[in-house]
Design an enzyme around this catalytic site. Structure first.
Site, PDB file in Angstrom:
ATOM      1  N   ASP A 151       0.803  -1.226   0.000  1.00 45.92           N
ATOM      2  CA  ASP A 151       0.000   0.000   0.000  1.00 45.92           C
ATOM      3  C   ASP A 151       0.837   1.278   0.000  1.00 45.92           C
ATOM      4  OD1 ASP A 151      -2.207  -1.691   0.139  1.00 45.92           O
ATOM      5  OD2 ASP A 151      -2.236  -1.643   2.320  1.00 45.92           O
TER       6      ASP A 151
ATOM      7  N   LYS B  86       1.868   2.094  -5.072  1.00 47.46           N
ATOM      8  CA  LYS B  86       2.406   1.514  -6.313  1.00 47.46           C
ATOM      9  C   LYS B  86       1.481   1.773  -7.498  1.00 47.46           C
ATOM     10  CE  LYS B  86       2.386  -2.498  -4.295  1.00 47.46           C
ATOM     11  NZ  LYS B  86       2.113  -2.096  -2.897  1.00 47.46           N
TER      12      LYS B  86
ATOM     13  N   GLY C 261      -4.557  -4.189  -3.768  1.00 49.52           N
ATOM     14  CA  GLY C 261      -5.538  -3.143  -4.030  1.00 49.52           C
ATOM     15  C   GLY C 261      -4.761  -1.918  -4.433  1.00 49.52           C
ATOM     16  N   HIS C 262      -4.767  -1.588  -5.712  1.00 49.90           N
ATOM     17  CA  HIS C 262      -3.959  -0.485  -6.228  1.00 49.90           C
ATOM     18  C   HIS C 262      -4.862   0.673  -6.631  1.00 49.90           C
ATOM     19  CE1 HIS C 262      -0.530  -3.524  -7.265  1.00 49.90           C
ATOM     20  NE2 HIS C 262      -0.790  -3.443  -5.980  1.00 49.90           N
TER      21      HIS C 262
ATOM     22  N   GLN D 219       1.888  -6.082  -3.252  1.00 49.65           N
ATOM     23  CA  GLN D 219       2.373  -6.226  -1.862  1.00 49.65           C
ATOM     24  C   GLN D 219       3.673  -5.418  -1.703  1.00 49.65           C
ATOM     25  OE1 GLN D 219       1.260  -9.545  -3.468  1.00 49.65           O
ATOM     26  NE2 GLN D 219      -0.595  -8.522  -2.864  1.00 49.65           N
TER      27      GLN D 219
HETATM   28  P1  GDP Z   1      -0.762   0.328  -3.517  1.00 51.35           P
HETATM   29  O1  GDP Z   1      -1.368  -0.930  -3.057  1.00 51.35           O
HETATM   30  O2  GDP Z   1       0.715   0.395  -3.284  1.00 51.35           O
HETATM   31  O3  GDP Z   1      -1.101   0.667  -4.946  1.00 51.35           O
HETATM   32  O4  GDP Z   1      -1.390   1.490  -2.607  1.00 51.35           O
HETATM   33  P2  GDP Z   1      -2.938   1.629  -2.175  1.00 51.35           P
HETATM   34  O5  GDP Z   1      -3.709   2.141  -3.329  1.00 51.35           O
HETATM   35  O6  GDP Z   1      -3.419   0.409  -1.499  1.00 51.35           O
HETATM   36  O7  GDP Z   1      -2.794   2.716  -1.019  1.00 51.35           O
HETATM   37  C1  GDP Z   1      -2.246   3.958  -1.252  1.00 51.35           C
HETATM   38  C2  GDP Z   1      -3.272   5.029  -0.868  1.00 51.35           C
HETATM   39  O8  GDP Z   1      -2.636   6.284  -0.784  1.00 51.35           O
HETATM   40  C3  GDP Z   1      -4.374   5.204  -1.919  1.00 51.35           C
HETATM   41  O9  GDP Z   1      -5.540   5.579  -1.266  1.00 51.35           O
HETATM   42  C4  GDP Z   1      -3.835   6.352  -2.773  1.00 51.35           C
HETATM   43  O10 GDP Z   1      -4.886   7.067  -3.427  1.00 51.35           O
HETATM   44  C5  GDP Z   1      -3.169   7.197  -1.737  1.00 51.35           C
HETATM   45  N1  GDP Z   1      -2.008   7.991  -2.179  1.00 51.35           N
HETATM   46  C6  GDP Z   1      -1.006   7.634  -3.038  1.00 51.35           C
HETATM   47  N2  GDP Z   1      -0.069   8.605  -3.083  1.00 51.35           N
HETATM   48  C7  GDP Z   1      -0.482   9.584  -2.241  1.00 51.35           C
HETATM   49  C8  GDP Z   1       0.076  10.836  -1.828  1.00 51.35           C
HETATM   50  O11 GDP Z   1       1.158  11.247  -2.247  1.00 51.35           O
HETATM   51  N3  GDP Z   1      -0.638  11.556  -0.906  1.00 51.35           N
HETATM   52  C9  GDP Z   1      -1.841  11.131  -0.420  1.00 51.35           C
HETATM   53  N4  GDP Z   1      -2.463  11.896   0.465  1.00 51.35           N
HETATM   54  N5  GDP Z   1      -2.390   9.962  -0.775  1.00 51.35           N
HETATM   55  C10 GDP Z   1      -1.708   9.201  -1.667  1.00 51.35           C
HETATM   56  P1  IMO Z   2      -0.957  -4.157  -2.242  1.00 53.66           P
HETATM   57  O1  IMO Z   2      -0.512  -4.674  -3.588  1.00 53.66           O
HETATM   58  C1  IMO Z   2      -1.020  -4.609   2.083  1.00 53.66           C
HETATM   59  C2  IMO Z   2      -1.063  -8.704   3.628  1.00 53.66           C
HETATM   60  C3  IMO Z   2      -2.295  -9.159   4.368  1.00 53.66           C
HETATM   61  C4  IMO Z   2      -1.660 -10.146   5.341  1.00 53.66           C
HETATM   62  C5  IMO Z   2      -0.575 -10.799   4.504  1.00 53.66           C
HETATM   63  C6  IMO Z   2      -0.961 -12.130   3.879  1.00 53.66           C
HETATM   64  O2  IMO Z   2      -2.231  -3.417  -2.275  1.00 53.66           O
HETATM   65  O3  IMO Z   2       0.155  -3.402  -1.600  1.00 53.66           O
HETATM   66  P2  IMO Z   2      -2.551 -12.766   1.830  1.00 53.66           P
HETATM   67  O4  IMO Z   2      -4.003 -12.526   1.598  1.00 53.66           O
HETATM   68  O5  IMO Z   2      -1.664 -12.187   0.774  1.00 53.66           O
HETATM   69  O6  IMO Z   2      -2.217 -14.214   2.093  1.00 53.66           O
HETATM   70  O7  IMO Z   2      -2.214 -11.996   3.215  1.00 53.66           O
HETATM   71  O8  IMO Z   2      -0.256  -9.866   3.482  1.00 53.66           O
HETATM   72  N1  IMO Z   2      -1.315  -8.174   2.258  1.00 53.66           N
HETATM   73  C7  IMO Z   2      -1.248  -6.871   1.945  1.00 53.66           C
HETATM   74  N2  IMO Z   2      -1.058  -5.787   2.727  1.00 53.66           N
HETATM   75  N3  IMO Z   2      -1.155  -4.470   0.743  1.00 53.66           N
HETATM   76  C8  IMO Z   2      -1.305  -5.546  -0.049  1.00 53.66           C
HETATM   77  O9  IMO Z   2      -1.266  -5.475  -1.399  1.00 53.66           O
HETATM   78  C9  IMO Z   2      -1.410  -6.824   0.557  1.00 53.66           C
HETATM   79  N4  IMO Z   2      -1.606  -8.071   0.076  1.00 53.66           N
HETATM   80  C10 IMO Z   2      -1.523  -8.888   1.136  1.00 53.66           C
HETATM   81  O10 IMO Z   2      -2.921  -8.097   5.032  1.00 53.66           O
HETATM   82  O11 IMO Z   2      -1.043  -9.455   6.376  1.00 53.66           O
HETATM   83 MG    MG Z   3      -2.893  -1.588  -1.796  1.00 53.17          MG
END
Ligand code: GDP
Ligand code: IMO
Ligand code: MG
Length: 429
Positions: free
Chosen positions: A12, A15, A39-40, A223
């Site tokens: 998270d 990416k 979840g991207h 991840q």
């Molecule tokens: P990912 O799994 O690495 O793609 O990241 P996620 O989407 O799960 O979580 C990142 C969260 O941070 C999302 O809600 C994005 O919209 C938000 N986000 C990304 N970059 C920034 C930033 O520079 N500032 C803020 N405030 N939010 C950001």
């Molecule tokens: P993105 O791509 C954050 C965590 C789960 C748990 C562990 C194992 O959005 O960064 P799993 O279901 O993969 O067997 O769970 O990994 N986990 C993540 N945490 N971002 C993710 O993906 C994750 N995908 C799995 O919360 O701790």
């Molecule tokens: Mg994510």
């Protein structure tokens, strides 16, 4: 020029946002591991999209988006994601390709994932319950079902028969749950095969052509490094190689074709699920980060655990991934904090560790040693270049670069695609 973009921390990091930003200059984007546990999030002019399986390049017109062999695919879910994108006016048909070799997640994987978390004696990992772990267990156990098998009734029937013999035994006898019907699964999964047939291809020649030619390929990690099966906080990890090596094994593109590795990191740290997290803040500062950063899981909606930036982790991540650049996200979230802390070492029982320990018992007991930096109060969400950032923000970035040993090449000051800027070489030689 081909780039890997992956998570430095526990996932998270942003990416999806960085991949979307870089996809404009790329020819193809390929996912190499994980499944819909990811979840991207991508925000374009205020419009939010959350992608779980399809590469985050899909929101740009004309980019080849490939799901590599290293990914585990829940076909039912994939069809839902395709429908979601279509409903939002995103054209997938000519752009999405799925590797024949990618593994399939079946309903028994999801059930076993949930049961292992709730009913088995081993501790809870806090998985996303998407069946990821059990699907990878079958892949490595050499009895998994691959995407190409969904197109072959005879093979699928045989494989289901073999799998269900043992799975149904465990499900009914060990867990006391209901058995799965082979006929019902066969019918359902052949149906998914028919719906997805147009996307399922031999992706290796496609990718080979892309990397050999002048096309630029982005390898999308899911991840993060600390959730990697080999390098992460085992056993509190996911079941795949989220690190840079996974980009090769998960796509069939050799390491020689990979030119740069960009590590995406938050300006602080978060983690979802169980497991050690030395810089975790359970106080009002942690609450502030969760609120300001809207730190709730994009897949499960769970509140994310929040803490200070951990340079021990980022240095380790730089090493095991061979990072050539950092993308630092969420700098805006730190605005208003008077003193920002960076963890530079761990103390365990009177001893100081500057390197990340492999012994998770040690890590669980680690007390962070902090360096304190001055914060800033200016709103930075509209800043478009490095020189426009407040002095203390620049000093903070410099410190992260120094401690990690990697230059920050991309900076992000808000969730929107437009709130991102480059600060170094990305595609240039
Ligand atoms: P990912 O799994 O690495 O793609 O990241 P996620 O989407 O799960 O979580 C990142 C969260 O941070 C999302 O809600 C994005 O919209 C938000 N986000 C990304 N970059 C920034 C930033 O520079 N500032 C803020 N405030 N939010 C950001
Ligand atoms: P993105 O791509 C954050 C965590 C789960 C748990 C562990 C194992 O959005 O960064 P799993 O279901 O993969 O067997 O769970 O990994 N986990 C993540 N945490 N971002 C993710 O993906 C994750 N995908 C799995 O919360 O701790
Ligand atoms: Mg994510």
């Amino acid at each position: 020029m081909n780039l890997v973009v992956l998570g430095v921390q526990w996932g998270d990091e942003g990416k999806g946002k960085i991949i979307d930003f870089l996809a404009e200059g790329a020819g193809a984007v390929v996912r190499y591991q994980g499944g819909n546990n990811a979840g991207h999030t991508v925000v374009i002019a205020g419009r939010k999209f959350v992608l779980h399986l399809i590469p985050s390049g899909i929101l740009h017109k004309g980019k080849a988006c490939i799901i590599g062999n290293g990914v585990v695919i829940d076909p039912k879910y994939l069809l839902e994601e395709i429908a979601y994108l279509r409903k939002n006016g995103i054209n997938i048909k000519n752009y999405l390709t799925i590797s024949e070799n990618a593994s399939v997640i079946l309903p028994y994987h999801k059930l076993l994932d949930t049961l292992s978390e709730t009913k088995s004696k081993k501790g809870k990992i806090g998985t996303t319950s998407r069946g990821i772990g059990p699907a990878y267990v079958d892949k490595v156990g050499r009895l998994g079902i691959r995407m190409v098998d969904l197109l072959n009734k005879k093979v699928l029937a045989e494989k289901l028969e073999n799998n269900l013999a043992l799975k149904n035994f465990i499900i009914t006898r060990y867990y006391g749950e209901k058995a799965y019907s082979k006929e019902q699964l066969l019918k359902e999964y052949l149906g998914y095969g028919r719906s997805l047939k147009k996307y399922i291809k031999n992706t290796f020649p496609v990718l080979f052509q892309q990397v050999k030619g002048e096309k630029r390929v982005l390898f999308e990690g899911a991840q993060g490094t600390m959730l990697d099966i080999d390098f992460g906080t085992y056993p509190y990890v996911t079941s795949s190689n989220a690190t840079a090596g996974g980009a090769s094994t998960g796509t069939g593109v050799g390491p020689g074709a990979i030119d740069r590795v960009i590590g995406v990191t938050k300006a602080y740290t978060t983690r979802v699920g169980e497991g050690p997290f030395p810089t975790e803040l359970t106080d009002s500062t942690g609450e502030f980060l969760r609120k300001q950063g809207n730190e709730f899981g994009a897949t499960t909606g769970r509140p994310r655990r929040c803490g200070w930036f951990d340079a021990v982790v980022s240095k380790y991540s730089a090493m095991v991934n061979g990072l050539t650049g950092l993308a630092i996200t969420k700098l805006d979230v730190l605005t208003g904090i008077k003193e920002i802390k960076i963890c530079v070492a761990y103390k365990v029982g009177g001893k100081t560790y500057k390197d990340f320990p492999a012994d998770m018992e040690k890590l669980a007991k680690a007390k962070p040693v902090y360096k304190i930096m001055k914060g800033w109060s200016e709103d930075i969400t509209g800043v478009k270049k490095y020189s426009g950032l407040p002095k203390n923000t620049r000093l903070y970035i410099k410190e992260l670069e120094k401690l990690t040993g990697v230059k920050a090449v991309i900076l992000s000051v808000g969730p929107d695609r437009s709130q991102t800027f480059i600060q170094g070489k990305i595609w240039e030689k």
